[in-house]
Scaffold this motif. Structure first.
Motif, short mmCIF file in Angstrom:
data_model
loop_
_atom_site.label_atom_id
_atom_site.label_comp_id
_atom_site.label_asym_id
_atom_site.label_seq_id
_atom_site.Cartn_x
_atom_site.Cartn_y
_atom_site.Cartn_z
N PRO A 4 -7.73 4.45 -5.15
CA PRO A 4 -7.24 4.39 -6.32
C PRO A 4 -6.04 5.41 -6.77
CG PRO A 4 -9.43 3.78 -6.31
CD PRO A 4 -9.20 4.38 -5.07
N ARG A 5 -6.12 6.56 -6.01
CA ARG A 5 -5.29 7.50 -6.49
C ARG A 5 -3.72 7.63 -5.89
NH1 ARG A 5 -7.95 11.51 -9.37
NH2 ARG A 5 -5.63 12.27 -9.76
N LEU A 6 -3.90 6.55 -4.63
CA LEU A 6 -2.60 6.52 -3.65
C LEU A 6 -1.54 6.17 -4.60
CD1 LEU A 6 -4.07 5.43 -0.62
CD2 LEU A 6 -3.81 7.49 -1.14
N PRO A 7 -1.31 5.13 -5.45
CA PRO A 7 -0.30 4.73 -6.06
C PRO A 7 0.63 5.71 -6.88
CG PRO A 7 -1.96 3.07 -6.46
CD PRO A 7 -2.57 4.23 -5.78
N ALA A 8 -0.16 6.61 -7.35
CA ALA A 8 0.71 7.79 -8.21
C ALA A 8 1.09 8.69 -7.32
CB ALA A 8 -0.29 8.46 -9.06
N LEU A 9 0.85 8.71 -5.74
CA LEU A 9 1.37 9.65 -4.99
C LEU A 9 2.43 8.95 -4.08
CD1 LEU A 9 -2.01 11.23 -3.69
CD2 LEU A 9 -0.26 12.34 -5.30
N LEU A 10 2.74 7.66 -4.12
CA LEU A 10 3.59 7.08 -3.31
C LEU A 10 4.91 6.89 -4.10
CD1 LEU A 10 1.75 3.96 -1.65
CD2 LEU A 10 3.05 6.16 -0.41
N ALA A 11 5.99 7.12 -3.01
CA ALA A 11 7.48 7.01 -3.44
C ALA A 11 7.48 5.38 -3.68
CB ALA A 11 8.26 7.50 -2.63
N ALA A 12 8.49 5.03 -4.49
CA ALA A 12 8.90 3.45 -4.76
C ALA A 12 8.61 2.73 -3.54
CB ALA A 12 10.03 3.40 -5.34
N ASP A 13 9.21 3.08 -2.37
CA ASP A 13 9.29 2.38 -1.20
C ASP A 13 8.37 2.92 -0.18
OD1 ASP A 13 10.51 4.50 -0.64
OD2 ASP A 13 12.44 3.43 0.46
N GLY A 14 7.23 3.70 -0.46
CA GLY A 14 6.46 4.43 0.41
C GLY A 14 5.44 3.38 0.88
N LEU A 15 4.82 4.05 2.07
CA LEU A 15 3.64 3.54 2.51
C LEU A 15 2.42 4.51 2.80
CD1 LEU A 15 5.18 1.46 5.62
CD2 LEU A 15 4.44 0.88 3.32
N ALA A 16 1.21 3.79 2.61
CA ALA A 16 0.10 4.77 2.75
C ALA A 16 -0.65 4.07 3.83
CB ALA A 16 -0.81 4.82 1.35
N LEU A 17 -0.81 4.81 5.11
CA LEU A 17 -1.86 4.23 6.25
C LEU A 17 -3.09 4.79 6.35
CD1 LEU A 17 1.71 4.44 6.84
CD2 LEU A 17 0.88 3.85 8.86
N VAL A 18 -4.13 4.06 6.08
CA VAL A 18 -5.59 4.33 6.04
C VAL A 18 -6.42 3.94 7.30
CG1 VAL A 18 -7.67 4.43 4.63
CG2 VAL A 18 -5.37 4.51 3.47
N GLU A 19 -6.89 4.71 7.73
CA GLU A 19 -7.66 4.46 9.12
C GLU A 19 -9.08 3.97 8.59
OE1 GLU A 19 -9.45 6.19 13.45
OE2 GLU A 19 -7.56 6.80 12.57
N ILE A 20 -9.59 2.85 9.29
CA ILE A 20 -10.81 2.16 9.04
C ILE A 20 -11.76 1.93 10.02
CG2 ILE A 20 -9.69 1.15 6.85
CD1 ILE A 20 -9.59 -1.54 8.72
N GLY A 21 -12.89 1.89 9.87
CA GLY A 21 -13.90 1.27 10.61
C GLY A 21 -13.78 -0.07 11.10
N HIS A 22 -14.17 -0.79 12.12
CA HIS A 22 -13.71 -2.13 12.58
C HIS A 22 -14.11 -3.07 11.64
CE1 HIS A 22 -17.61 -1.93 14.75
NE2 HIS A 22 -17.63 -3.16 14.68
N THR A 23 -15.28 -2.81 10.74
CA THR A 23 -15.93 -3.69 9.84
C THR A 23 -15.47 -3.69 8.63
OG1 THR A 23 -17.89 -2.36 9.34
CG2 THR A 23 -17.99 -3.74 11.34
#
Length: 279
Positions: A227-246
């Motif tokens: 939930p905190r990522l949108p405030a840290l992203l530039a307008a055309d920025g991307l956030a890449l988050v690693e996840i577990g397979h499930t």
């Protein structure tokens, strides 16, 4: 091990012993022997197999037999073609995480500002910076020990002037106060292992629990961080988050609740590996 053993004989004996606990016993023995000789593995195989086995090899093999990870024994792990110093203060970078770096570089080759959440050894941030000559970055971690490892890696890779390591714990209020956005790329490999997950002893007994476990479903840190990522992203920025397979659906839903669109990237084994968020 007998003192009269050659390098080749010592490797064969160690590989046979390590076969009880390692699926890569021969490789482990060769890497440890190369480390003991201060040689590359290729030089070991080409030039040293008939030399006398060094005295220090037996102790290294003992540590591996106790299931200590090879990377901690040698103090180094290669990631995306770069050498990273590692110890028990940080997770060992995995090849599976390289898909996050590949995606970041492919999607935002012009990125100028990069944030790495939970930087650990610095592997994600420093690899991206090494491939984006104009970019600068910030790596955050709650662990002072991890930040020290990351800073040392930045120095060793010649990236210290472009990478700033900052103490920040997203479990605490106002953790973004020392992190000046916006960022073109946000990278994150947060803890995502379920508390009762059946992990190999080499992981559960040696790697830092604070960087592995995230509640009964492995989602606790995602619930705080995403939930905190949108405030840290530039307008055309991307956030890449690693996840577990499930965890793909649950993590994507957390992003949607925060107003972000998402898509899924799979690793080379076909498993869900990275969720890419955009605002």
């Amino acid at each position: 091990m007998a003192e009269h053993q050659t390098v080749g004989e010592a490797i064969r004996a160690a590989a046979e012993r390590l076969g009880a606990t390692s699926d890569t016993a021969r490789l482990d023995a060769e890497v440890l022997m190369a480390h003991a000789l201060a040689a590359s593995r290729s030089d070991l195989l080409l030039r040293h197999m008939r030399d006398p086995a060094p005295d220090g090899f037996a102790a290294l093999a003992d540590r591996r037999a106790a299931q200590e990870p090879v990377a901690y024994i040698t103090g180094t792990q290669e990631f995306f073609g770069l050498p990273f110093s590692v110890d028990a203060r940080v997770l060992i970078p995995r090849g599976d995480s390289e898909v996050l770096v590949e995606t970041a570089l492919g999607e935002r080759p012009g990125a100028r500002r990069v944030l790495d959440c939970g930087t650990g050894s610095g592997a994600l941030l420093l690899t991206v910076l090494a491939n984006l000559a104009e970019a600068t970055g910030v790596g955050i971690d709650a662990s002072a020990g991890a930040l020290a490892v990351a800073a040392a890696n930045a120095q060793a890779l010649g990236l210290a002037e472009r990478a700033r390591m900052v103490a920040a714990d997203w479990r605490l209020p106002d953790w973004t106060g020392g992190v000046d956005g916006p960022f073109d790329l946000i990278l994150a490999n947060p803890p995502y292992v379920e508390d009762d997950a059946d992990l190999a002893p080499s992981v559960r007994s040696y790697e830092p629990a604070s960087a592995l476990f995230a509640g009964p479903a492995g989602l606790d840190d995602y619930r705080i961080l995403i939930p905190r990522l949108p405030a840290l992203l530039a307008a055309d920025g991307l956030a890449l988050v690693e996840i577990g397979h499930t965890q793909a659906d649950a993590v994507a839903a957390l992003g949607a609740a925060a107003g972000m669109a998402s898509r899924l990237v799979h690793d080379l084994g076909g498993r869900p590996r990275v969720v890419v968020f955009s605002c």
